[in-house]
Structures are given as C-alpha cells and as structure tokens.
Design a protein around this motif. Structure first.
Motif, PDB file in Angstrom:
ATOM      1  N   MET A 222       0.850  -1.189   0.000  1.00  0.00           N
ATOM      2  CA  MET A 222       0.000   0.000   0.000  1.00  0.00           C
ATOM      3  C   MET A 222       0.890   1.245   0.000  1.00  0.00           C
ATOM      4  O   MET A 222       1.927   1.284   0.662  1.00  0.00           O
ATOM      5  CB  MET A 222      -0.905   0.025   1.239  1.00  0.00           C
ATOM      6  N   ALA A 223       0.441   2.288  -0.726  1.00  0.00           N
ATOM      7  CA  ALA A 223       1.217   3.523  -0.827  1.00  0.00           C
ATOM      8  C   ALA A 223       0.752   4.517   0.219  1.00  0.00           C
ATOM      9  O   ALA A 223       0.144   5.532  -0.085  1.00  0.00           O
ATOM     10  CB  ALA A 223       1.060   4.113  -2.236  1.00  0.00           C
ATOM     11  N   THR A 224       1.003   4.164   1.463  1.00  0.00           N
ATOM     12  CA  THR A 224       0.676   5.103   2.522  1.00  0.00           C
ATOM     13  C   THR A 224       1.815   5.063   3.545  1.00  0.00           C
ATOM     14  O   THR A 224       2.767   4.293   3.365  1.00  0.00           O
ATOM     15  CB  THR A 224      -0.706   4.770   3.130  1.00  0.00           C
ATOM     16  N   THR A 225       1.730   5.894   4.559  1.00  0.00           N
ATOM     17  CA  THR A 225       2.845   5.953   5.508  1.00  0.00           C
ATOM     18  C   THR A 225       2.365   5.617   6.909  1.00  0.00           C
ATOM     19  O   THR A 225       1.213   5.884   7.264  1.00  0.00           O
ATOM     20  CB  THR A 225       3.475   7.357   5.527  1.00  0.00           C
ATOM     21  N   MET A 226       3.278   5.056   7.681  1.00  0.00           N
ATOM     22  CA  MET A 226       2.918   4.595   9.017  1.00  0.00           C
ATOM     23  C   MET A 226       4.127   4.838   9.919  1.00  0.00           C
ATOM     24  O   MET A 226       5.241   4.428   9.599  1.00  0.00           O
ATOM     25  CB  MET A 226       2.619   3.088   8.900  1.00  0.00           C
ATOM     26  N   ASP A 227       3.902   5.566  10.999  1.00  0.00           N
ATOM     27  CA  ASP A 227       5.003   5.848  11.923  1.00  0.00           C
ATOM     28  C   ASP A 227       4.420   6.291  13.259  1.00  0.00           C
ATOM     29  O   ASP A 227       3.716   7.312  13.334  1.00  0.00           O
ATOM     30  CB  ASP A 227       5.914   6.948  11.336  1.00  0.00           C
ATOM     31  N   ALA A 233       2.775  11.255   9.511  1.00  0.00           N
ATOM     32  CA  ALA A 233       2.486   9.939   8.912  1.00  0.00           C
ATOM     33  C   ALA A 233       0.972   9.764   8.824  1.00  0.00           C
ATOM     34  O   ALA A 233       0.230  10.228   9.692  1.00  0.00           O
ATOM     35  CB  ALA A 233       3.094   8.832   9.755  1.00  0.00           C
ATOM     36  N   VAL A 234       0.528   9.091   7.740  1.00  0.00           N
ATOM     37  CA  VAL A 234      -0.924   8.868   7.582  1.00  0.00           C
ATOM     38  C   VAL A 234      -1.442   7.995   8.721  1.00  0.00           C
ATOM     39  O   VAL A 234      -2.480   8.284   9.321  1.00  0.00           O
ATOM     40  CB  VAL A 234      -1.215   8.222   6.214  1.00  0.00           C
ATOM     41  N   ILE A 235      -0.724   6.929   9.014  1.00  0.00           N
ATOM     42  CA  ILE A 235      -1.132   6.056  10.122  1.00  0.00           C
ATOM     43  C   ILE A 235      -0.206   6.356  11.298  1.00  0.00           C
ATOM     44  O   ILE A 235       0.993   6.071  11.251  1.00  0.00           O
ATOM     45  CB  ILE A 235      -1.051   4.572   9.715  1.00  0.00           C
ATOM     46  N   ASN A 236      -0.769   6.989  12.308  1.00  0.00           N
ATOM     47  CA  ASN A 236      -0.025   7.332  13.524  1.00  0.00           C
ATOM     48  C   ASN A 236      -0.996   7.150  14.697  1.00  0.00           C
ATOM     49  O   ASN A 236      -2.168   6.821  14.482  1.00  0.00           O
ATOM     50  CB  ASN A 236       0.559   8.743  13.420  1.00  0.00           C
ATOM     51  N   PRO A 237      -0.551   7.324  15.922  1.00  0.00           N
ATOM     52  CA  PRO A 237      -1.454   7.053  17.054  1.00  0.00           C
ATOM     53  C   PRO A 237      -2.752   7.875  17.012  1.00  0.00           C
ATOM     54  O   PRO A 237      -3.822   7.380  17.366  1.00  0.00           O
ATOM     55  CB  PRO A 237      -0.588   7.411  18.266  1.00  0.00           C
ATOM     56  N   ASN A 448      -0.642  -2.378  17.164  1.00  0.00           N
ATOM     57  CA  ASN A 448       0.355  -3.217  17.825  1.00  0.00           C
ATOM     58  C   ASN A 448       1.641  -3.300  16.993  1.00  0.00           C
ATOM     59  O   ASN A 448       2.752  -3.167  17.519  1.00  0.00           O
ATOM     60  CB  ASN A 448      -0.251  -4.609  18.041  1.00  0.00           C
ATOM     61  N   ASN A 449       1.480  -3.498  15.691  1.00  0.00           N
ATOM     62  CA  ASN A 449       2.667  -3.551  14.821  1.00  0.00           C
ATOM     63  C   ASN A 449       3.446  -2.238  14.887  1.00  0.00           C
ATOM     64  O   ASN A 449       4.682  -2.231  14.965  1.00  0.00           O
ATOM     65  CB  ASN A 449       2.256  -3.823  13.365  1.00  0.00           C
ATOM     66  N   MET A 450       2.710  -1.141  14.856  1.00  0.00           N
ATOM     67  CA  MET A 450       3.359   0.171  14.889  1.00  0.00           C
ATOM     68  C   MET A 450       4.114   0.346  16.215  1.00  0.00           C
ATOM     69  O   MET A 450       5.252   0.831  16.231  1.00  0.00           O
ATOM     70  CB  MET A 450       2.285   1.266  14.733  1.00  0.00           C
ATOM     71  N   ARG A 456       6.340  -1.502   7.966  1.00  0.00           N
ATOM     72  CA  ARG A 456       6.520  -1.796   6.543  1.00  0.00           C
ATOM     73  C   ARG A 456       5.159  -1.975   5.856  1.00  0.00           C
ATOM     74  O   ARG A 456       4.307  -2.732   6.300  1.00  0.00           O
ATOM     75  CB  ARG A 456       7.326  -3.079   6.418  1.00  0.00           C
ATOM     76  N   LEU A 457       4.978  -1.275   4.732  1.00  0.00           N
ATOM     77  CA  LEU A 457       3.710  -1.340   4.002  1.00  0.00           C
ATOM     78  C   LEU A 457       3.876  -1.789   2.556  1.00  0.00           C
ATOM     79  O   LEU A 457       2.902  -1.987   1.853  1.00  0.00           O
ATOM     80  CB  LEU A 457       3.030   0.035   4.014  1.00  0.00           C
TER      81      LEU A 457
END
Ligand code: NFE
Length: 568
Positions: A222-227, A233-237, A448-450, A456-457
């Motif tokens: 997937m073309a998104t960001t996670m941090d 980041a698109v996916i953050n807490p 949980n992964n984050m 990694r996406l």
C-alpha cells in the motif's frame, strides 16, 4: 396470464430490467436482463499491469475499492509479488469498511422502503413508537420527542407534495404490513443511517486518501505511511484513535439500530422467509486473511460451496471450475454460443440481437441480456452475504453459528428459513456485525505492529518489470459486498494483453445458460405472490434482497489483444 415489465429497476446501481409472467397472482416465470453495455476492461489492454487497479476500480462507484483490490491481487498473483503484513491489514480494513458501509446503505436506503410504508408513519403515535423502539434496543435517541420531530419532517414533505427522496413509492400498497409506529421507527433510522454512513466512510479517506475510489493501492503493498512517532504519517497514534472511534460508532449503530430493525421488520413478514430462495447453490471464494500466510485456511470468511441447500456439507472450491456462457447473452463465441469459457480464455464479442426500441418485451426465448451467465461446474451459484454466511455456518465457524442460531431463535425459525428473501436481508445484517468486530481487531493489530516498530507497508522486489517473466497469468479475488468477485489478467512482454472480470451481480443477475438453467434472480422470483399486478412491489423485494449492481455485472473484454470496440 400477464407479462409484467420493470425497467429500469430503481434503487440499484446500473440498468436492470426484469420481466415476469404472472398467473393467478403468482410469478410463474422470470427473466433478468442487463440493458447497459460498458467496456472498462478494453482500456486496460496494452497498459502497464501495475496501474490496472486504478482503471479497474472505475467499473463501479458503489462497490468502490473492491475492483482495485481484486485487480491488484490478480497482478500480484501473476507476478508472484508478496505484500507485507501491514498492507494485508490495511486492505482488510478498507474492504471491511466498504462492506459494512454498503450493507447499512443497502438496508436503509435501497431496500427498506420495499417493507416500510413512509406515508403510514404519519399516522403513528410518537409515544408508542418510543415504547416500541425501547423494547427492541438501547439506542439512546428513542424518545417520543425525537420521533415526533421526525414525523413532523415527513409531514412537511408530504404537505409540500414534493416527497423528494420518498417520492415514487407504492405507499398504501396492500403488501405493506408494518404498523404505523414501526414505519415511523424505520423512517427515523433511514435518516440516522444517512448521517452514520457519511461519518463512517471517513476511514477510506484516512487509509485511501479519498472515497469513492481510494488511491493508495500499489502492487506489492500500500502507498501510505505509518510511523508511531511522526505526526505527518498517515497512520499514527492519532489516526488509530480516529479509526477506533469510527469503528466503535458503526458497531453501536449496527448492534443498536440495524440488527434490531431487521429483526423487528422481519417479524412482521414471516412469510418472506419462505419466498425467494431461488437455486439453492451458494458459493464464496472466501476472503479477509486473518494472518500473513494469505492461505484460504486463514480466511475470516471461509471459502466453499453449499450445494442444493445441504447445510451438512461444504464442498471445496477451485476457481478453475468457473466458466461463462453467452448462449442467452448478446455476445458470440468464436467456437459457437453453446461453449463454456473459463475467464482466463474469455472472449467478448458483442452482437446485439434483441428487439429494436421502442419495444414491449424482450425476445426472452432467444438472447436477452448484456450479462453473461457465470457457472461453477456448470451450475448457477448465488453469491453474496447469504452465501458467505451459509458457507461459514455449515463450516462450523463458531462466531457465525452463535450469531445465526441466536437470531433464528429470536425469530423462532429453523436454519432452512435462511434460504429466502428475508434470509438474504438477515444474513447481510449479521455479516455487518461480524465485519465491524473484525475491523476493531485489525485496527488493534495495526496499532500493535506500529508500537513494535513494524511499519513496513510495501515490498518492492517485483516492482521492476525486468524481474517479470515474459508472460504470466493471474487471478485476483475478493468477497465484495454483493459477493464473489474475480479478476483474471494475462500479461505479456510487460503489458496487459487480456483482462476479465466476473462481478458478484453477474453471478446473481445473469440470464439462462445452454442448459436453460435460470440465473439466481430468475429462480428466486418463481412463485412470488403478486397482490396488485399494476404495482409489483413483491418482485422488487426479492430482486433488491440481492443488492443488485448492474454497472459491475456487464462488461466487455478483448481477448488476445484484438482491439475492436463494438460499443453501440
Ligand atoms: Ni458495483 Fe460490486 C459489489 C462488485 S457487483 S457493486 O459488491 O464487484 O455485484
């Protein structure tokens, strides 16, 4: 004997025509016809397979996202691309959000008015409506003041003689059975559902950039960001908190509004657990991997076939046994119209041979639809939430068994009641309940992964076309809201040379085949009671129970790169 035509069938997507023969107030035969011809797959030919999903998802704006998912999976399957765990979870969340959103909209905005008489709600006592609502659910809005306000809104519309979204209904039809209070309750929740769906679908905007047609798919992930430590980041807490809120609100709505409403309405129409069963064969590819193995054994919604309404046996499914006929469709096969073709060798050569407009009836003894007739092992199959529920139930899935048995007990019905028009409606609501509980599991997994630094996406190892084989074929599938969706792709010399889609509504709405076997809609309509042939509301009940989408169901493909656009 009378022939009744409904064209177009409304409160669906696309162009569907139903013709039925009625004798003594009963349907004795039925024909389902897709009257629109469309050709999205044509424009995929010659393109880079990595961009196929962008185009393919434009097949439909109702089951938005599902064609992107099936398409990207087909290309990954062809090229052997694996996706990371987080991409699996994000795809599951987007897809289950779409499914739940679709089911809620289908029940309230596309189907409920087949059962709910909006004008009767004007006669309701708001205090009694509040009592009824409180007796079936803890939903906090159920006060007499609230229902009076809703009734006043409907009255304003009725007095203005501009019924707007409630215009054109068969109000006062003798087949409506709900008391005024139940009608008012349902109308209030119709309006609530409009608000809920608007909020809930923000999940697609977070994870997909937009809705309809999320834009974050990528072959290999997937073309998104996670941090977890990055506000940008698109996916953050913070976003996880938002996702959890949106899922929790939807879960409350499904449990306190949607499910109780389905049970309450169904309780007034017990005979509709006996109508509309149809062919009795149910198929699902299965989907929603619960783990990164992606094997069918890990699916949250299992794969399989229930044949001839036999809930004691679940047969294995092999996509190799899928074929399509054009014997009764406006197409020709080079080797004759009696042939069955696997979609990987699919050919679409349109040849309209129906009557010239204006016409009264289709030539239903000949070809009569732009839909092909998909078959599994030469048998017609019903796909969709009921098929998924029955396969899971017959497979002994504990969550599905608990939910289905509990619901049947509340309605005092045996499992065989599921083979019906209302069985389809109930299965869709139960599936929404399961989908939202899975959604919270997947958001928790992502979180949980984050927290453990796994962000990694995307896997880039198959991104370079020089790493691809000279030619490859792939199959991508998805359990979309309306059922089993398949995309087949053939790649040669880094380009797409053939592309084929069989959508859920093609399975359900397709015409007869070479053996004259009816499609699922056609079979389900047999024996439908018709109180008033001038207003065939009962036909709509069964057709709508499948949640038709004809935009998905009709399509065209060019085989082996032969470019001839014969649209008319
Ligand atoms: Ni256009 Fe669709 C779904 C697909 S068709 S809505 O769900 O694929 O049945």
């Amino acid at each position: 004997m009378a022939r009744i035509v409904i064209d177009p069938v409304t409160r669906i997507e696309g162009h569907l025509r139903i013709e039925v023969e009625v004798n003594d107030h009963k349907v004795t035969d039925a024909w389902s016809s897709g009257t629109m011809f469309r050709g999205i797959e044509l424009i995929l030919r010659g393109r880079d397979p990595r961009e196929a999903w962008i185009w393919a998802q434009r097949i439909c704006g109702v089951c938005t996202t599902v064609h992107a998912l099936a398409s990207v999976r087909a290309v990954e399957n062809a090229l052997g691309a694996e996706i990371p765990e987080n991409a699996r979870i994000v795809r599951n969340i987007i897809a289950a959000t779409q499914n739940t959103h679709d089911h809620i909209i289908h029940f309230y905005h596309l189907h409920a008015l087949d059962w709910v008489d909006v004008m009767s709600a004007l006669k309701a006592d708001p205090a009694k409506t509040a009592q009824l609502a409180q007796s079936i659910s803890d939903w906090p809005k159920s006060s007499a003041v609230y229902f009076k306000a809703v009734q006043d809104r409907v009255k304003t519309l009725a007095d203005s003689r501009q019924l707007s979204l409630f215009g054109g209904g068969d109000w006062g039809h003798p087949a409506y059975k709900l008391p005024p209070e139940a009608n008012l309750l349902a109308v209030a929740h119709y309006i609530e559902a409009l608000k809920l769906q608007r909020e809930f679908i923000r999940i697609q905007a977070v994870l997909g950039g937009k809705n309809p047609h999320p834009q974050t798919y990528l072959m290999g992930g997937m073309a998104t960001t996670m941090d977890g430590n990055e506000a940008d980041a698109v996916i953050n807490p913070e976003r996880i908190t938002l996702l959890n809120q949106l899922v929790a609100n939807a879960q409350t709505f499904v449990r306190q509004v949607y499910l109780p409403d389905v049970l309450a309405i169904a309780g007034f129409y017990p005979e509709w657990f006996q109508h509309g069963a149809g062919i009795g064969n149910y198929m699902t590819y299965g989907d929603y991997s619960g783990d990164s193995t992606k094997s069918a054994s890990g699916f949250s919604f299992p794969r399989g076939i229930v044949l001839g309404r036999d809930l004691a046996t679940v047969l294995p499914l092999d996509p190799k046994n899928v074929t399509e006929y054009v014997t009764r469709s406006w197409y020709e096969y080079p080797d004759g119209d009696q042939a069955a073709k696997h979609p990987a060798q699919g050919v679409t050569d349109p040849k309209y041979s129906g009557p010239k407009p204006p016409y009264e009836f289709l030539k239903t003894e000949e070809k009569y639809s732009w839909m092909k007739s998909p078959r599994y092992d030469n048998k017609p199959m019903e796909v969709g939430p009921l098929a998924r529920t029955l396969v899971a139930y017959a497979s002994g899935n504990p969550q599905v068994k608990l939910l289905v048995d509990g619901t049947l007990a509340k309605l005092n019905l045996p499992p065989t009641a599921l083979f019906s028009t209302l069985g389809r409606v109930a299965a869709r609501a139960l599936e929404a309940d399961i989908m939202v509980s899975r959604l919270s599991d997947w958001v928790a997994q992502l979180d949980n992964n984050m927290a453990h630094g796994d962000v990694r996406l995307h896997n880039g190892d198959k991104w370079n076309p020089n790493s691809w084989p000279k030619s490859a074929q792939g199959f991508g599938f998805h359990e979309a809201p309306r059922g089993s969706l398949g995309h087949w792709v053939e790649i040669d010399n880094k380009k797409i040379v053939n592309y084929q889609v069989i959508a859920p509504s093609t399975w359900n709405a397709g015409p007869r085949d070479v053996q004259q076997q009816r499609g699922p809609y056609e079979a389900a309509l047999l024996d439908t009671p018709i109180a008033d042939p001038e207003r065939p509301l009962e036909v709509l009940r069964t057709v709508h129970s499948f949640d038709p989408c004809l935009a998905c169901a009709v399509h065209v493909v060019q085989a082996n790169g032969a470019a001839r656009d014969k649209r008319r």
